[in-house]
Design a protein around this motif. Structure first.
Motif, PDB file in Angstrom:
ATOM      1  N   GLY A 184       0.632  -1.538  -0.258  1.00 24.43           N
ATOM      2  CA  GLY A 184       0.259  -0.302   0.117  1.00 24.43           C
ATOM      3  C   GLY A 184       1.236   1.173  -0.139  1.00 24.43           C
ATOM      4  N   ALA A 185       1.812   1.166   1.435  1.00 25.05           N
ATOM      5  CA  ALA A 185       2.716   2.349   1.112  1.00 25.05           C
ATOM      6  C   ALA A 185       3.716   2.406  -0.444  1.00 25.05           C
ATOM      7  N   ALA A 186       4.077   1.603  -1.084  1.00 22.50           N
ATOM      8  CA  ALA A 186       4.214   1.750  -2.009  1.00 22.50           C
ATOM      9  C   ALA A 186       3.466   1.622  -3.343  1.00 22.50           C
ATOM     10  N   ALA A 187       2.311   1.708  -3.729  1.00 29.09           N
ATOM     11  CA  ALA A 187       1.059   2.580  -4.614  1.00 29.09           C
ATOM     12  C   ALA A 187       1.065   3.801  -4.371  1.00 29.09           C
ATOM     13  N   ARG A 188       0.934   4.265  -2.794  1.00 35.14           N
ATOM     14  CA  ARG A 188       1.034   5.758  -2.852  1.00 35.14           C
ATOM     15  C   ARG A 188       2.461   6.573  -2.577  1.00 35.14           C
ATOM     16  N   SER A 189       3.697   5.739  -2.851  1.00 41.88           N
ATOM     17  CA  SER A 189       4.919   6.457  -3.245  1.00 41.88           C
ATOM     18  C   SER A 189       4.507   6.536  -5.076  1.00 41.88           C
ATOM     19  N   MET A 190       4.353   5.590  -5.696  1.00 41.95           N
ATOM     20  CA  MET A 190       4.296   5.508  -6.875  1.00 41.95           C
ATOM     21  C   MET A 190       2.953   6.586  -7.275  1.00 41.95           C
ATOM     22  N   LEU A 191       2.379   6.910  -6.351  1.00 46.39           N
ATOM     23  CA  LEU A 191       1.428   7.640  -7.330  1.00 46.39           C
ATOM     24  C   LEU A 191       1.507   9.292  -6.978  1.00 46.39           C
ATOM     25  N   ASN A 192       2.429   9.298  -5.921  1.00 47.59           N
ATOM     26  CA  ASN A 192       3.020  10.800  -5.223  1.00 47.59           C
ATOM     27  C   ASN A 192       3.841  11.514  -6.727  1.00 47.59           C
ATOM     28  N   PHE A 193       4.398  10.457  -7.666  1.00 44.48           N
ATOM     29  CA  PHE A 193       4.686  10.523  -8.972  1.00 44.48           C
ATOM     30  C   PHE A 193       5.086  10.313 -10.101  1.00 44.48           C
ATOM     31  N   GLY A 194       3.326  10.018 -10.072  1.00 46.72           N
ATOM     32  CA  GLY A 194       2.978   9.772 -11.602  1.00 46.72           C
ATOM     33  C   GLY A 194       3.267   8.589 -12.056  1.00 46.72           C
ATOM     34  N   LEU A 195       3.309   7.109 -11.573  1.00 44.41           N
ATOM     35  CA  LEU A 195       3.362   6.049 -11.994  1.00 44.41           C
ATOM     36  C   LEU A 195       2.180   4.898 -11.265  1.00 44.41           C
ATOM     37  N   GLU A 196       1.708   4.637 -12.518  1.00 47.94           N
ATOM     38  CA  GLU A 196       0.826   3.776 -12.080  1.00 47.94           C
ATOM     39  C   GLU A 196       0.554   2.324 -12.584  1.00 47.94           C
ATOM     40  N   HIS A 197       1.645   2.134 -13.251  1.00 53.28           N
ATOM     41  CA  HIS A 197       1.974   0.774 -13.921  1.00 53.28           C
ATOM     42  C   HIS A 197       1.736   0.219 -12.451  1.00 53.28           C
ATOM     43  N   MET A 198       1.793  -0.786 -11.786  1.00 50.68           N
ATOM     44  CA  MET A 198       1.816  -1.923 -10.411  1.00 50.68           C
ATOM     45  C   MET A 198       1.746  -3.047 -10.861  1.00 50.68           C
ATOM     46  N   ARG A 199       2.849  -3.829 -10.581  1.00 45.10           N
ATOM     47  CA  ARG A 199       2.167  -5.793 -11.059  1.00 45.10           C
ATOM     48  C   ARG A 199       3.417  -6.153  -9.717  1.00 45.10           C
ATOM     49  N   VAL A 200       2.392  -7.581  -9.121  1.00 39.14           N
ATOM     50  CA  VAL A 200       2.655  -8.297  -7.780  1.00 39.14           C
ATOM     51  C   VAL A 200       3.042  -9.147  -8.358  1.00 39.14           C
ATOM     52  N   THR A 201       4.482  -9.766  -7.882  1.00 38.66           N
ATOM     53  CA  THR A 201       3.945 -11.308  -7.814  1.00 38.66           C
ATOM     54  C   THR A 201       4.611 -11.720  -7.201  1.00 38.66           C
ATOM     55  N   ALA A 202       3.282 -13.160  -6.267  1.00 38.74           N
ATOM     56  CA  ALA A 202       3.260 -14.109  -5.325  1.00 38.74           C
ATOM     57  C   ALA A 202       3.599 -13.120  -3.830  1.00 38.74           C
ATOM     58  N   PRO A 203       2.077 -12.237  -3.807  1.00 42.01           N
ATOM     59  CA  PRO A 203       2.201 -11.692  -2.467  1.00 42.01           C
ATOM     60  C   PRO A 203       2.145 -12.641  -1.021  1.00 42.01           C
ATOM     61  N   ARG A 204       2.857 -12.777  -0.249  1.00 45.79           N
ATOM     62  CA  ARG A 204       3.386 -13.784   1.038  1.00 45.79           C
ATOM     63  C   ARG A 204       1.660 -13.501   0.851  1.00 45.79           C
ATOM     64  N   ASP A 205       0.525 -12.840   1.349  1.00 44.75           N
ATOM     65  CA  ASP A 205      -0.304 -12.990   2.377  1.00 44.75           C
ATOM     66  C   ASP A 205      -1.566 -12.414   1.350  1.00 44.75           C
ATOM     67  N   GLY A 206      -2.075 -13.099   0.051  1.00 45.09           N
ATOM     68  CA  GLY A 206      -3.120 -13.280  -0.895  1.00 45.09           C
ATOM     69  C   GLY A 206      -3.046 -11.940  -1.105  1.00 45.09           C
ATOM     70  N   TRP A 207      -4.437 -11.816  -1.992  1.00 43.63           N
ATOM     71  CA  TRP A 207      -4.611 -10.435  -2.705  1.00 43.63           C
ATOM     72  C   TRP A 207      -6.499 -11.286  -2.700  1.00 43.63           C
ATOM     73  N   PRO A 208      -6.401  -9.709  -2.737  1.00 39.60           N
ATOM     74  CA  PRO A 208      -6.900  -8.485  -2.298  1.00 39.60           C
ATOM     75  C   PRO A 208      -6.371  -8.787  -0.695  1.00 39.60           C
ATOM     76  N   ASN A 209      -5.536  -7.742  -0.940  1.00 42.98           N
ATOM     77  CA  ASN A 209      -5.111  -7.696   1.414  1.00 42.98           C
ATOM     78  C   ASN A 209      -5.467  -6.072   1.772  1.00 42.98           C
ATOM     79  N   GLU A 210      -6.393  -5.996   2.617  1.00 46.27           N
ATOM     80  CA  GLU A 210      -6.834  -5.064   3.143  1.00 46.27           C
ATOM     81  C   GLU A 210      -6.097  -4.099   3.550  1.00 46.27           C
ATOM     82  N   ARG A 211      -4.759  -4.942   3.863  1.00 45.95           N
ATOM     83  CA  ARG A 211      -3.494  -3.695   4.696  1.00 45.95           C
ATOM     84  C   ARG A 211      -3.134  -2.807   4.079  1.00 45.95           C
ATOM     85  N   ALA A 212      -3.267  -3.436   2.936  1.00 43.37           N
ATOM     86  CA  ALA A 212      -2.534  -1.950   1.052  1.00 43.37           C
ATOM     87  C   ALA A 212      -2.904  -1.290   1.163  1.00 43.37           C
ATOM     88  N   VAL A 213      -4.375  -2.192   1.595  1.00 45.48           N
ATOM     89  CA  VAL A 213      -5.607  -0.898   0.882  1.00 45.48           C
ATOM     90  C   VAL A 213      -5.261   0.077   1.630  1.00 45.48           C
TER      91      VAL A 213
END
Length: 249
Positions: free
Chosen positions: A24-53
């Motif tokens: 979630g913090a990475a997504a916020r950092s990306m949008l701060n600088f105009g980046l919107e293409h996030m890819r995630v591989t094999a997140p340990r705690d599954g997806w979607p993730n409430e803590r990330a949101v």
């Protein structure tokens, strides 16, 4: 009808992230600088993730649109150039970029229509050799060698910042003028003359033989000062008030 220009922005790929908060913090950092293409591989705690949101704080749409992959290979399959962020080379011979140079290169490649990706490793171990071997180049941050590991979101923030700088680099320093303008040479000259006249009346330029050199140094001092018109008026007012005070005495 012409086709839209390809999006030059790189994809930021989080490899096997362990904590939803960091995603979630990475997504916020990306949008701060105009980046919107996030890819995630094999997140340990599954997806979607409430803590990330919860940590995305307004950047939730990046999480909604994120490409979720099982492997690093799948995450970069459509890319033409891949950077791997790592503090260690892991005995693989590859070009090593600074973050600034990497994002400048990413922008050039993106402008040519290439798809660029940047890999970020999991929090505990960082990228493994099996991930790095897929990259065309390494990005190494010049950190303290005795404590080189960066938090995942910190690393994303740093790379996002350099991406933004590569597009429209702001001046290293600027002065915001508060309701005034810079003083002109004529205004500075008038201020210099005013000071010389008042200091001459006060007997400052003594002995007489040194007066020309003292006045030259004083004028050189004024030329080094970046004064605004408001500053000049304050100096004039100070000198006038000092003369009035002297006359009252």
């Amino acid at each position: 009808m012409s086709e839209p220009a390809p999006d030059p922005r790189p994809a930021f790929v989080l490899i096997r992230p362990q904590m939803g908060e960091n995603i979630g913090a990475a997504a916020r950092s990306m949008l701060n600088f105009g980046l919107e293409h996030m890819r995630v591989t094999a997140p340990r705690d599954g997806w979607p993730n409430e803590r990330a949101v919860a940590l995305a704080s307004g950047a939730g749409r990046l999480l909604d649109d994120a490409m979720i992959c099982d492997t690093t290979e799948a995450a970069v399959a459509d890319c033409t150039f891949v950077f791997a962020t790592t503090a260690r080379n892991r005995d693989l011979t590859k070009p090593v970029f600074t973050p600034e140079a990497a994002m400048a290169e990413a922008r050039k490649r993106g402008a040519r229509g290439e798809k660029v990706a940047v890999l970020f490793g999991p929090e505990r171990t960082g990228l493994e050799n099996d991930d790095i071997v897929l990259a065309n180049a390494i990005v190494s941050v010049p950190t303290n060698p005795d404590f080189a590991s960066l938090n995942l979101a910190q690393c994303v923030l740093l790379m996002g910042y350099e991406w933004r700088r590569s597009d429209d680099m702001p001046p290293a320093m600027e002065v915001e003028l508060a309701g005034t303008d810079w003083a002109t040479h004529a205004e500075m000259d008038a201020l210099s003359v005013h000071f010389e006249e008042r200091l001459d009346q006060a007997g400052f330029f003594w002995p007489d033989a040194r007066a020309p050199a003292m006045k030259l140094h004083l004028r050189n001092l004024w030329s080094r000062l970046p004064l605004t018109r408001a500053d000049v008026q304050i100096f004039h007012g100070m000198m006038r008030q000092m003369v009035r005070w002297k006359d009252r005495g």
